[in-house]
Design a protein around this motif. Structure first.
Motif, PDB file in Angstrom:
ATOM      1  N   HIS A   1       3.098  -2.428   5.346  1.00 39.43           N
ATOM      2  CA  HIS A   1       2.575  -2.473   3.976  1.00 39.43           C
ATOM      3  C   HIS A   1       3.324  -1.589   2.973  1.00 39.43           C
TER       4      HIS A   1
ATOM      5  N   VAL B   1       1.368  -8.227   4.712  1.00 40.08           N
ATOM      6  CA  VAL B   1       0.137  -8.613   4.020  1.00 40.08           C
ATOM      7  C   VAL B   1      -0.949  -8.870   5.058  1.00 40.08           C
ATOM      8  N   ASP B   2      -2.197  -8.756   4.600  1.00 38.17           N
ATOM      9  CA  ASP B   2      -3.332  -9.218   5.384  1.00 38.17           C
ATOM     10  C   ASP B   2      -3.861 -10.453   4.670  1.00 38.17           C
TER      11      ASP B   2
ATOM     12  N   HIS C   1      -2.750 -10.107   9.968  1.00 37.69           N
ATOM     13  CA  HIS C   1      -1.662  -9.319   9.375  1.00 37.69           C
ATOM     14  C   HIS C   1      -0.347  -9.997   9.701  1.00 37.69           C
TER      15      HIS C   1
ATOM     16  N   TYR D   1      -7.276  -5.756  16.413  1.00 36.80           N
ATOM     17  CA  TYR D   1      -8.000  -4.647  15.791  1.00 36.80           C
ATOM     18  C   TYR D   1      -9.381  -4.503  16.437  1.00 36.80           C
TER      19      TYR D   1
ATOM     20  N   ARG E   1       0.859  -1.187   0.000  1.00 38.37           N
ATOM     21  CA  ARG E   1       0.000   0.000   0.000  1.00 38.37           C
ATOM     22  C   ARG E   1       0.893   1.233   0.000  1.00 38.37           C
TER      23      ARG E   1
HETATM   24 ZN    ZN Z   1      -1.968  -5.287   7.518  1.00 39.95          ZN
END
Ligand code: ZN
Length: 120
Positions: free
Chosen positions: A64, A70-71, A103, A118, A48
């Motif tokens: 990221h 990565v997720d 993650h 989260y 990202r």
């Molecule tokens: Zn993540």
């Protein structure tokens, strides 16, 4: 570049990216996780941009944007165990547990030996 992951899987991520944006060492470790876990690993997010991160309220200095996070989709307690167990064996030291994803990150400039959540 990867035994188990194809570029198309990165194209389908949110946001869409390319396997070429990932760190090669990270991809080796992700392949090992896939091997040990023994189950399909579905990517939901990978590389990202810092701009994308900031647009979504994040600092931009996570795993990221470095191509080192990565997720992966995860909806069951059994698969959660398999993925986390494999990640620890492979040596991942940055793990996040979401309701429907995990993650995995290995950026070396960020806190090590952490598992966060989260939860709202
Ligand atoms: Zn993540």
């Amino acid at each position: 570049m990867s035994k188990y992951f194809k570029d198309a899987e990165f194209r389908r991520c949110t946001p869409s990216c390319s396997i070429d944006q990932m760190d090669p060492g990270f991809m080796n470790k992700l392949d090992e996780v896939r091997e040990i876990a023994g189950i399909p690993i579905v990517l939901t997010s990978a590389w990202r941009s810092i701009i994308w991160e900031k647009m979504h309220g994040r600092s931009g200095d996570g795993d990221h944007p470095q191509g080192r996070g990565v997720d992966v989709k995860c909806n069951t307690s059994q698969n959660r165990y398999k993925i986390v167990r494999a990640a620890l064996i492979v040596g991942f030291r940055r793990i996040g547990i979401g309701k429907t994803f995990i993650h995995l990150g290995d950026a070396t400039n960020l806190p090590q030996d952490v598992i966060w959540d989260y939860y709202e």
